[in-house]
Design an enzyme around this catalytic site. Structure first.
Site, PDB file in Angstrom:
ATOM      1  CE  LYS A 197     -34.510  18.084 -17.514  1.00 11.30           C
ATOM      2  NZ  LYS A 197     -35.648  17.671 -16.677  1.00 11.30           N
ATOM      3  N   GLY A 249     -40.766  14.594 -25.413  1.00 12.53           N
ATOM      4  CA  GLY A 249     -41.644  15.199 -24.417  1.00 12.53           C
ATOM      5  C   GLY A 249     -42.839  15.847 -25.076  1.00 12.53           C
ATOM      6  CB  THR A 251     -46.572  19.152 -29.044  1.00 11.48           C
ATOM      7  OG1 THR A 251     -46.682  17.776 -29.443  1.00 11.48           O
ATOM      8  CG2 THR A 251     -46.583  20.019 -30.284  1.00 11.48           C
ATOM      9  N   GLY A 254     -41.360  21.067 -27.112  1.00 11.25           N
ATOM     10  CA  GLY A 254     -40.650  20.792 -28.370  1.00 11.25           C
ATOM     11  C   GLY A 254     -40.619  22.014 -29.277  1.00 11.25           C
ATOM     12  CD  GLU A 271     -41.259  10.106 -29.355  1.00  9.42           C
ATOM     13  OE1 GLU A 271     -42.420  10.597 -29.383  1.00  9.42           O
ATOM     14  OE2 GLU A 271     -40.867   9.302 -28.512  1.00  9.42           O
ATOM     15  CB  CYS A 305     -45.474   9.606 -27.101  1.00  8.38           C
ATOM     16  SG  CYS A 305     -44.207   8.384 -27.394  1.00  8.38           S
ATOM     17  CD  GLU A 402     -49.449  13.230 -25.722  1.00  8.03           C
ATOM     18  OE1 GLU A 402     -48.868  14.307 -25.512  1.00  8.03           O
ATOM     19  OE2 GLU A 402     -48.880  12.220 -26.162  1.00  8.03           O
TER      20      GLU A 402
HETATM   21  P1  NDP Z   1     -42.341  18.111 -20.833  1.00 10.05           P
HETATM   22  O1  NDP Z   1     -42.275  18.234 -22.296  1.00 10.05           O
HETATM   23  O2  NDP Z   1     -42.365  19.336 -20.016  1.00 10.05           O
HETATM   24  O3  NDP Z   1     -41.119  17.238 -20.305  1.00 10.05           O
HETATM   25  C1  NDP Z   1     -40.212  16.508 -21.076  1.00 10.05           C
HETATM   26  C2  NDP Z   1     -38.772  16.803 -20.643  1.00 10.05           C
HETATM   27  O4  NDP Z   1     -38.421  18.148 -20.992  1.00 10.05           O
HETATM   28  C3  NDP Z   1     -38.565  16.718 -19.146  1.00 10.05           C
HETATM   29  O5  NDP Z   1     -37.249  16.268 -18.887  1.00 10.05           O
HETATM   30  C4  NDP Z   1     -38.737  18.165 -18.735  1.00 10.05           C
HETATM   31  O6  NDP Z   1     -38.201  18.446 -17.486  1.00 10.05           O
HETATM   32  C5  NDP Z   1     -38.006  18.882 -19.835  1.00 10.05           C
HETATM   33  N1  NDP Z   1     -38.372  20.291 -19.999  1.00 10.05           N
HETATM   34  C6  NDP Z   1     -39.436  20.958 -19.501  1.00 10.05           C
HETATM   35  N2  NDP Z   1     -39.429  22.240 -19.902  1.00 10.05           N
HETATM   36  C7  NDP Z   1     -38.332  22.389 -20.675  1.00 10.05           C
HETATM   37  C8  NDP Z   1     -37.763  23.483 -21.403  1.00 10.05           C
HETATM   38  N3  NDP Z   1     -38.346  24.675 -21.430  1.00 10.05           N
HETATM   39  N4  NDP Z   1     -36.632  23.292 -22.098  1.00 10.05           N
HETATM   40  C9  NDP Z   1     -36.047  22.080 -22.121  1.00 10.05           C
HETATM   41  N5  NDP Z   1     -36.524  21.014 -21.447  1.00 10.05           N
HETATM   42  C10 NDP Z   1     -37.653  21.150 -20.740  1.00 10.05           C
HETATM   43  O7  NDP Z   1     -43.557  17.199 -20.457  1.00 10.05           O
HETATM   44  P2  NDP Z   1     -44.325  17.152 -19.057  1.00 10.05           P
HETATM   45  O8  NDP Z   1     -43.588  16.245 -18.183  1.00 10.05           O
HETATM   46  O9  NDP Z   1     -44.587  18.528 -18.527  1.00 10.05           O
HETATM   47  O10 NDP Z   1     -45.715  16.529 -19.500  1.00 10.05           O
HETATM   48  C11 NDP Z   1     -46.712  17.374 -20.054  1.00 10.05           C
HETATM   49  C12 NDP Z   1     -47.450  16.652 -21.140  1.00 10.05           C
HETATM   50  O11 NDP Z   1     -46.553  16.352 -22.206  1.00 10.05           O
HETATM   51  C13 NDP Z   1     -48.012  15.308 -20.751  1.00 10.05           C
HETATM   52  O12 NDP Z   1     -49.238  15.428 -20.142  1.00 10.05           O
HETATM   53  C14 NDP Z   1     -48.086  14.612 -22.061  1.00 10.05           C
HETATM   54  O13 NDP Z   1     -49.271  14.968 -22.717  1.00 10.05           O
HETATM   55  C15 NDP Z   1     -46.914  15.151 -22.819  1.00 10.05           C
HETATM   56  N6  NDP Z   1     -45.736  14.253 -22.790  1.00 10.05           N
HETATM   57  C16 NDP Z   1     -45.429  13.570 -23.903  1.00 10.05           C
HETATM   58  C17 NDP Z   1     -44.370  12.702 -23.894  1.00 10.05           C
HETATM   59  C18 NDP Z   1     -43.990  11.931 -25.090  1.00 10.05           C
HETATM   60  O14 NDP Z   1     -43.312  10.927 -24.964  1.00 10.05           O
HETATM   61  N7  NDP Z   1     -44.352  12.360 -26.258  1.00 10.05           N
HETATM   62  C19 NDP Z   1     -43.586  12.459 -22.697  1.00 10.05           C
HETATM   63  C20 NDP Z   1     -43.957  13.277 -21.578  1.00 10.05           C
HETATM   64  C21 NDP Z   1     -45.004  14.109 -21.648  1.00 10.05           C
HETATM   65  P3  NDP Z   1     -39.153  18.258 -16.208  1.00 10.05           P
HETATM   66  O15 NDP Z   1     -39.579  16.874 -16.147  1.00 10.05           O
HETATM   67  O16 NDP Z   1     -38.283  18.593 -15.116  1.00 10.05           O
HETATM   68  O17 NDP Z   1     -40.275  19.238 -16.400  1.00 10.05           O
END
Ligand code: NDP
Length: 498
Positions: A197, A249, A251, A254, A271, A305, A402
């Site tokens: 996804k 994505g 925390t 996660g 991660e 990240c 973050e």
């Molecule tokens: P998310 O954790 O929401 O997104 C990461 C992935 O998870 C995306 O594919 C997202 O889909 C999906 N997702 C969202 N909600 C769910 C759920 N309930 N169950 C399963 N999968 C889900 O990050 P955001 O894009 O909302 O970013 C928010 C903050 O997260 C950022 O500002 C940053 O601080 C942090 N972040 C950290 C990352 C890292 O690499 N550690 C990467 C991205 C963000 P969709 O995109 O459609 O919401």
């Protein structure tokens, strides 16, 4: 300070040092108006009937419409992956599996310009980064894991490595193709099938990757791609038909996934976020360190990240470091991601821009001093000027949370103990940087820093052979290297103990 350094310090930044635009042509990319879901080797219409627009964050133009996978779509994708696993892929010989991965790697190399342009169009990152970092590293991951596919017995001797089945993988928007590669390459090398996804804002390179899979003649169903927002991710997590979830994505999400999977017996690797300390000691090569600071936080607009978002500077060199840093900041070129001169591109989405703006405002309100170089931003699109905060207290939100944007918070320290104390004063533990001439200090700091990766006299270096992952609220499990295969394999533990 040497005579030469003094001279360089006093010389002004060449004010009128304009670069002629050097735009990369976008003609190499052919976009469909609408994309379906990649299930069972074909792009199919979503049963949900829903589509959503995907934008170019540098212009806010709609690039295409993309399918929103619903529960029924996710179910079909998981079924396709299960069928491919049981009726073919698990019995494909390891050396054949390796051939598919080598093919994918080669095709990514051949089509790298197309992918780089599309990555910059859809995600906003500068073309020089997508071209020189994301694409070469993505191909390198497939090459690397292709090499292991028929050597698993040697990688894990006496542990009878076998695939686990179907992996559900959820990736973010900051390195769309690279995160896809980090996830898919080890999963396939180990003999599993996949449902992936991609993030809502950056689905296009994953959909182009589906074309690479067809070109490589990967059997249908081995990789399935379901686009959509977080709801599609949540459906994939909930689905009992996957044997493992790999997530990169925030925390917050996660933690929700961990709660969902608790007690299910399905495996999980996470991660998550970070708030890394980049620590500069007074014996470091300062100009090199300043480049490392810049690369640490402004690379990919700070959407990283493991970004070095907290700068810890030894007090005795605070003034020259800040002076050099501010001067270097004025030379960063912010603008069109497709311009080869651009250093800092567009913020990935309106939502992320608002999050950055809100946190920066909190920094100003809490009393930190803000510096932003003079900078003309494009009128349309999502942009944020590279920013440095000084006078930051550890309790400020900009030192704790973050930001995931081009914003650096500067703190100081006097002794190595204080640096360790401050660096570890965070719920995260993903990465850190240490800048010093002393090898012994590097080793002692690396031992004491609670971080999955510690870079010494460099920052943001990635290599497929090197494991990456976090401690504490940055998650668990490793990606890359031999460690990155383990989460995708059943390994016989008793023989190791025996
Ligand atoms: P998310 O954790 O929401 O997104 C990461 C992935 O998870 C995306 O594919 C997202 O889909 C999906 N997702 C969202 N909600 C769910 C759920 N309930 N169950 C399963 N999968 C889900 O990050 P955001 O894009 O909302 O970013 C928010 C903050 O997260 C950022 O500002 C940053 O601080 C942090 N972040 C950290 C990352 C890292 O690499 N550690 C990467 C991205 C963000 P969709 O995109 O459609 O919401």
């Amino acid at each position: 300070m040497t005579e030469l350094e003094r001279k360089q310090d006093s010389s002004p930044v060449p004010a009128g040092w304009d670069y002629a635009p050097a735009p990369e042509s976008r003609d190499i990319v052919t976009l469909e108006e609408r994309y379906g879901l990649y299930i069972g080797g074909e792009l199919v219409e979503p049963k949900s009937g829903e589509y959503f627009p995907t934008l170019n964050p540098a212009s806010e133009d709609v690039l295409a419409e993309v399918a929103q996978a619903g529960p029924e779509d996710v179910d079909l994708a998981v079924q396709a992956a299960r069928e491919a696993y049981e009726n073919g892929w698990s019995s494909v010989s390891p050396s054949e599996r390796a051939k598919y991965l080598f093919r994918i790697a080669r095709i990514l190399q051949e089509r790298s310009r197309e992918f780089a342009v599309l990555e910059s169009l859809n995600g906003g990152k500068p073309i020089k980064e997508s071209r020189d970092v994301d694409l070469p590293l993505s191909a390198a991951h497939f090459f690397y894991y292709a090499g292991w596919a028929d050597k698993l017995e040697y990688a894990f001797p006496n542990r009878n490595p076998t695939p686990i089945g179907v992996a559900g993988q959820i990736i973010p928007w900051n390195f769309p193709l690279l995160m896809l590669s980090w996830k898919i390459a080890p999963a396939l090398a180990a003999g599993n099938t996949v449902v992936l996804k991609p993030a809502e804002t950056t689905p296009l390179t994953a959909l182009l990757f589906a074309d690479v899979l067809r070109q490589a003649e990967l059997p249908p169903g081995v990789v399935n791609i379901v686009t959509g927002d977080g709801r599609a991710g949540a459906e994939l997590v909930k689905h009992p038909g996957t044997d493992k979830i790999a997530f990169t994505g925030s925390t917050e999400v996660g933690k929700a996934i961990q709660r969902e999977l608790a007690g299910s017996g399905r495996r999980l690797t996470l991660e998550l976020g970070g708030k890394a300390a980049n620590i500069i000691f007074d014996d470091a090569a300062l100009d090199q360190a300043v480049e490392g600071i810049i690369n640490g936080i402004y690379f990919n607009q700070g959407h990283v990240c493991c970004a070095g978002s907290r700068l810890l500077v030894q007090e005795s060199i605070y003034e020259p470091v800040i002076q050099k840093l501010k001067r270097r900041l004025t030379t960063l070129r912010v603008g069109d991601p497709l311009d080869k001169n651009t250093d800092v591109g567009a913020i990935n989405s309106k939502q992320q821009l608002e999050k950055i703006q809100e946190l920066v405002k909190s920094g100003e309100e809490e009393g930190a001093e803000v510096y932003q170089p003079p900078c003309r931003l494009p009128e349309k699109g999502y942009w944020f000027v590279p920013t440095v905060f000084t006078n930051v207290a550890q309790s400020y939100r900009i030192a704790q949370e973050e930001i995931f944007g081009p914003v650096l918070s500067v703190l100081t320290f006097r002794t190595p103990d204080e640096a360790v104390e401050k660096a570890n004063n965070t719920p995260y533990g993903l990465s850190a940087g240490v800048w010093t001439e002393k090898g012994s200090r590097i080793l002692s700091m690396a031992n004491r820093l609670e971080a999955g990766v510690v870079w010494a006299n460099t920052y943001n270096r990635f290599d497929p052979t090197s494991p990456f992952g976090g401690y504490k609220e940055s998650g668990f499990g490793r990606e890359g290297g031999l460690h990155g295969l383990e989460p995708y394999l059943d390994l016989d533990e008793s023989e190791v103990r025996g």
